[in-house]
Design a protein around this motif. Structure first.
Motif, PDB file in Angstrom:
ATOM      1  N   PRO A  14     -26.961  69.573 -75.672  1.00 13.59           N
ATOM      2  CA  PRO A  14     -27.646  70.596 -74.881  1.00 13.59           C
ATOM      3  C   PRO A  14     -29.103  70.749 -75.267  1.00 13.59           C
ATOM      4  O   PRO A  14     -29.908  71.236 -74.487  1.00 13.59           O
ATOM      5  CB  PRO A  14     -26.855  71.871 -75.184  1.00 13.59           C
ATOM      6  CG  PRO A  14     -26.180  71.600 -76.477  1.00 13.59           C
ATOM      7  CD  PRO A  14     -25.885  70.136 -76.496  1.00 13.59           C
ATOM      8  N   TYR A 264     -28.387  80.182 -86.477  1.00 10.21           N
ATOM      9  CA  TYR A 264     -28.033  80.758 -85.190  1.00 10.21           C
ATOM     10  C   TYR A 264     -26.789  81.632 -85.326  1.00 10.21           C
ATOM     11  O   TYR A 264     -25.743  81.188 -85.822  1.00 10.21           O
ATOM     12  CB  TYR A 264     -27.812  79.664 -84.153  1.00 10.21           C
ATOM     13  CG  TYR A 264     -29.087  78.957 -83.769  1.00 10.21           C
ATOM     14  CD1 TYR A 264     -30.180  79.674 -83.272  1.00 10.21           C
ATOM     15  CD2 TYR A 264     -29.221  77.578 -83.909  1.00 10.21           C
ATOM     16  CE1 TYR A 264     -31.362  79.040 -82.928  1.00 10.21           C
ATOM     17  CE2 TYR A 264     -30.403  76.937 -83.559  1.00 10.21           C
ATOM     18  CZ  TYR A 264     -31.472  77.677 -83.067  1.00 10.21           C
ATOM     19  OH  TYR A 264     -32.638  77.041 -82.728  1.00 10.21           O
ATOM     20  N   ALA A 267     -22.933  80.948 -83.865  1.00 10.16           N
ATOM     21  CA  ALA A 267     -22.832  79.521 -83.535  1.00 10.16           C
ATOM     22  C   ALA A 267     -21.991  78.800 -84.578  1.00 10.16           C
ATOM     23  O   ALA A 267     -21.965  79.169 -85.749  1.00 10.16           O
ATOM     24  CB  ALA A 267     -24.216  78.894 -83.460  1.00 10.16           C
ATOM     25  N   ASN A 271     -22.866  73.949 -81.914  1.00  8.25           N
ATOM     26  CA  ASN A 271     -22.645  74.274 -80.507  1.00  8.25           C
ATOM     27  C   ASN A 271     -23.472  75.492 -80.108  1.00  8.25           C
ATOM     28  O   ASN A 271     -22.965  76.586 -79.923  1.00  8.25           O
ATOM     29  CB  ASN A 271     -21.158  74.506 -80.230  1.00  8.25           C
ATOM     30  CG  ASN A 271     -20.537  75.542 -81.149  1.00  8.25           C
ATOM     31  OD1 ASN A 271     -20.942  75.671 -82.293  1.00  8.25           O
ATOM     32  ND2 ASN A 271     -19.564  76.272 -80.660  1.00  8.25           N
ATOM     33  N   TRP A 272     -24.791  75.267 -79.961  1.00  7.23           N
ATOM     34  CA  TRP A 272     -25.705  76.346 -79.622  1.00  7.23           C
ATOM     35  C   TRP A 272     -25.531  76.758 -78.161  1.00  7.23           C
ATOM     36  O   TRP A 272     -25.207  75.941 -77.306  1.00  7.23           O
ATOM     37  CB  TRP A 272     -27.165  75.928 -79.841  1.00  7.23           C
ATOM     38  CG  TRP A 272     -27.517  75.116 -81.039  1.00  7.23           C
ATOM     39  CD1 TRP A 272     -28.452  74.115 -81.092  1.00  7.23           C
ATOM     40  CD2 TRP A 272     -27.008  75.225 -82.376  1.00  7.23           C
ATOM     41  NE1 TRP A 272     -28.548  73.597 -82.354  1.00  7.23           N
ATOM     42  CE2 TRP A 272     -27.666  74.249 -83.169  1.00  7.23           C
ATOM     43  CE3 TRP A 272     -26.049  76.030 -82.987  1.00  7.23           C
ATOM     44  CZ2 TRP A 272     -27.412  74.069 -84.526  1.00  7.23           C
ATOM     45  CZ3 TRP A 272     -25.778  75.855 -84.335  1.00  7.23           C
ATOM     46  CH2 TRP A 272     -26.459  74.899 -85.094  1.00  7.23           C
ATOM     47  N   ASN A 273     -25.817  78.034 -77.873  1.00  4.73           N
ATOM     48  CA  ASN A 273     -25.860  78.472 -76.479  1.00  4.73           C
ATOM     49  C   ASN A 273     -27.217  78.101 -75.870  1.00  4.73           C
ATOM     50  O   ASN A 273     -28.076  77.519 -76.546  1.00  4.73           O
ATOM     51  CB  ASN A 273     -25.557  79.966 -76.351  1.00  4.73           C
ATOM     52  CG  ASN A 273     -26.582  80.842 -77.068  1.00  4.73           C
ATOM     53  OD1 ASN A 273     -27.768  80.503 -77.129  1.00  4.73           O
ATOM     54  ND2 ASN A 273     -26.137  81.974 -77.601  1.00  4.73           N
ATOM     55  N   THR A 274     -27.425  78.442 -74.606  1.00  6.42           N
ATOM     56  CA  THR A 274     -28.647  78.020 -73.910  1.00  6.42           C
ATOM     57  C   THR A 274     -29.899  78.564 -74.580  1.00  6.42           C
ATOM     58  O   THR A 274     -30.878  77.832 -74.788  1.00  6.42           O
ATOM     59  CB  THR A 274     -28.599  78.473 -72.436  1.00  6.42           C
ATOM     60  OG1 THR A 274     -27.464  77.885 -71.799  1.00  6.42           O
ATOM     61  CG2 THR A 274     -29.866  78.050 -71.703  1.00  6.42           C
ATOM     62  N   GLU A 275     -29.891  79.835 -74.934  1.00  4.89           N
ATOM     63  CA  GLU A 275     -31.064  80.422 -75.579  1.00  4.89           C
ATOM     64  C   GLU A 275     -31.333  79.753 -76.914  1.00  4.89           C
ATOM     65  O   GLU A 275     -32.489  79.446 -77.246  1.00  4.89           O
ATOM     66  CB  GLU A 275     -30.835  81.928 -75.774  1.00  4.89           C
ATOM     67  CG  GLU A 275     -32.016  82.638 -76.418  1.00  4.89           C
ATOM     68  CD  GLU A 275     -31.762  84.131 -76.602  1.00  4.89           C
ATOM     69  OE1 GLU A 275     -32.616  84.799 -77.206  1.00  4.89           O
ATOM     70  OE2 GLU A 275     -30.705  84.627 -76.136  1.00  4.89           O
ATOM     71  N   GLN A 276     -30.287  79.521 -77.677  1.00  6.75           N
ATOM     72  CA  GLN A 276     -30.454  78.867 -78.972  1.00  6.75           C
ATOM     73  C   GLN A 276     -30.922  77.426 -78.804  1.00  6.75           C
ATOM     74  O   GLN A 276     -31.778  76.947 -79.567  1.00  6.75           O
ATOM     75  CB  GLN A 276     -29.134  78.926 -79.741  1.00  6.75           C
ATOM     76  CG  GLN A 276     -28.735  80.327 -80.163  1.00  6.75           C
ATOM     77  CD  GLN A 276     -27.269  80.440 -80.555  1.00  6.75           C
ATOM     78  OE1 GLN A 276     -26.457  79.557 -80.258  1.00  6.75           O
ATOM     79  NE2 GLN A 276     -26.913  81.529 -81.216  1.00  6.75           N
ATOM     80  N   SER A 277     -30.382  76.739 -77.814  1.00  4.25           N
ATOM     81  CA  SER A 277     -30.793  75.353 -77.558  1.00  4.25           C
ATOM     82  C   SER A 277     -32.266  75.265 -77.196  1.00  4.25           C
ATOM     83  O   SER A 277     -32.991  74.392 -77.692  1.00  4.25           O
ATOM     84  CB  SER A 277     -29.947  74.752 -76.426  1.00  4.25           C
ATOM     85  OG  SER A 277     -28.598  74.666 -76.783  1.00  4.25           O
TER      86      SER A 277
END
Length: 293
Positions: A14, A264, A267, A271-277
């Protein structure tokens, strides 16, 4: 049961998907590596399964940009997989993304000999990294010996360990580490039965080899000459204790080495979320632009 780490494809897919642009249909050289002795520096090459040793696992994919010279820097991709698994194909998407975003840099994506309890990771995987870097430094490739290492999980550990402990001439100019184990003496690792199977795969003698455990702990190998390092971890990682980030970056701070570290919240193993990515992307690009342009 041997603990398995997620591959870098799962970790940063991601993150780098926004960088992934398919290559244009320009003609590219792709000769047989077994018969090629020199690569025309004016031409672009995409080489698959180039051997850097005699073992079948000692292969790498290589991108050489056109019009390269002795100042052309090299990205080095080191896959994860718990030291005993994974493959360079897990990093193909990252190679293509970097090739698009940094077209004037060379890239190598390496396989290395996989570990078992009868043939542990250390020191053979460090030896393989050195052999791959020695190969790409040959004059026939027309690139520099300035390297930036990308690694995650076991690959992050190997990147850190090689750069801090086995690069006396300081060819490594920067490291991007994602969820890489950094200190195997950490009680959160050493005293947790869930991780006991990791040690004999990593080092001969496993938990009975204290000196070996210290030797494979990158945080214990940091010196003031260590390269700038950027790291990313998740505070809910079931495979790598969150204390690993602090142990690594405390050592870097104590030695005056420039570093960035991001933990994060919520996390797991990359497996980061969109904001973290998006945050991760921005930080990686700024870091590369500052230390490896």
């Amino acid at each position: 049961m041997r603990m398995q780490f997620q591959t870098y494809k799962k970790l940063l897919l991601p993150v780098f998907v926004v960088l992934a642009v398919f290559l244009t249909a320009c003609k590219k050289k792709n000769p047989d590596p077994a018969t090629e002795t020199n690569y025309d520096a004016t031409q672009e090459y995409n080489l698959q399964n180039l051997s850097y040793g005699t073992d079948g696992h000692q292969t790498m994919d290589v991108y050489l940009p056109a019009n390269r010279n002795a100042n052309t820097k090299v990205f080095v991709l080191i896959h994860g997989g718990g030291w005993g698994g994974g493959d360079k194909s897990d990093f193909t998407y990252l190679l293509n993304s970097l090739k698009t975003h940094y077209p004037n840099h060379a890239i190598i994506n390496i396989n290395y000999r996989l570990a078992t309890q009868s043939s542990p990771a250390f020191p053979k995987q460090i030896d393989d990294i050195q052999a791959a870097l020695t190969e790409i430094s040959s004059s026939k490739y027309s690139v520099s010996s300035d390297f930036f290492l990308f690694g995650a999980s076991a690959g992050g550990h190997l990147s850190l360990l090689y750069a801090y402990g086995y690069d006396p001439n300081h060819h490594v100019k920067g490291i991007c580490n994602t969820v890489g184990p950094s200190d195997m003496t950490d009680p959160n690792y050493l005293n947790n039965p869930a991780y006991s199977s990791v040690y004999p795969v990593l080092v001969s003698g496993g938990t009975n080899n204290q000196s070996g455990i210290e030797a494979v702990s990158p945080a214990l190998r940091v010196t003031p000459a260590s390269p700038p390092t950027i790291s990313f971890y998740g505070d809910s990682d079931p495979l790598v204790p969150s204390t690993q980030m602090g142990r690594l970056h405390d050592a870097l701070n104590a030695n005056g080495v420039y570093n960035q570290a991001t933990m994060y919240q919520g996390a797991g193993h990359g497996n980061w979320n969109t904001e973290q990515s998006n945050d991760c992307i921005a930080k990686i690009l700024l870091f590369i632009n500052a230390y490896f342009q």
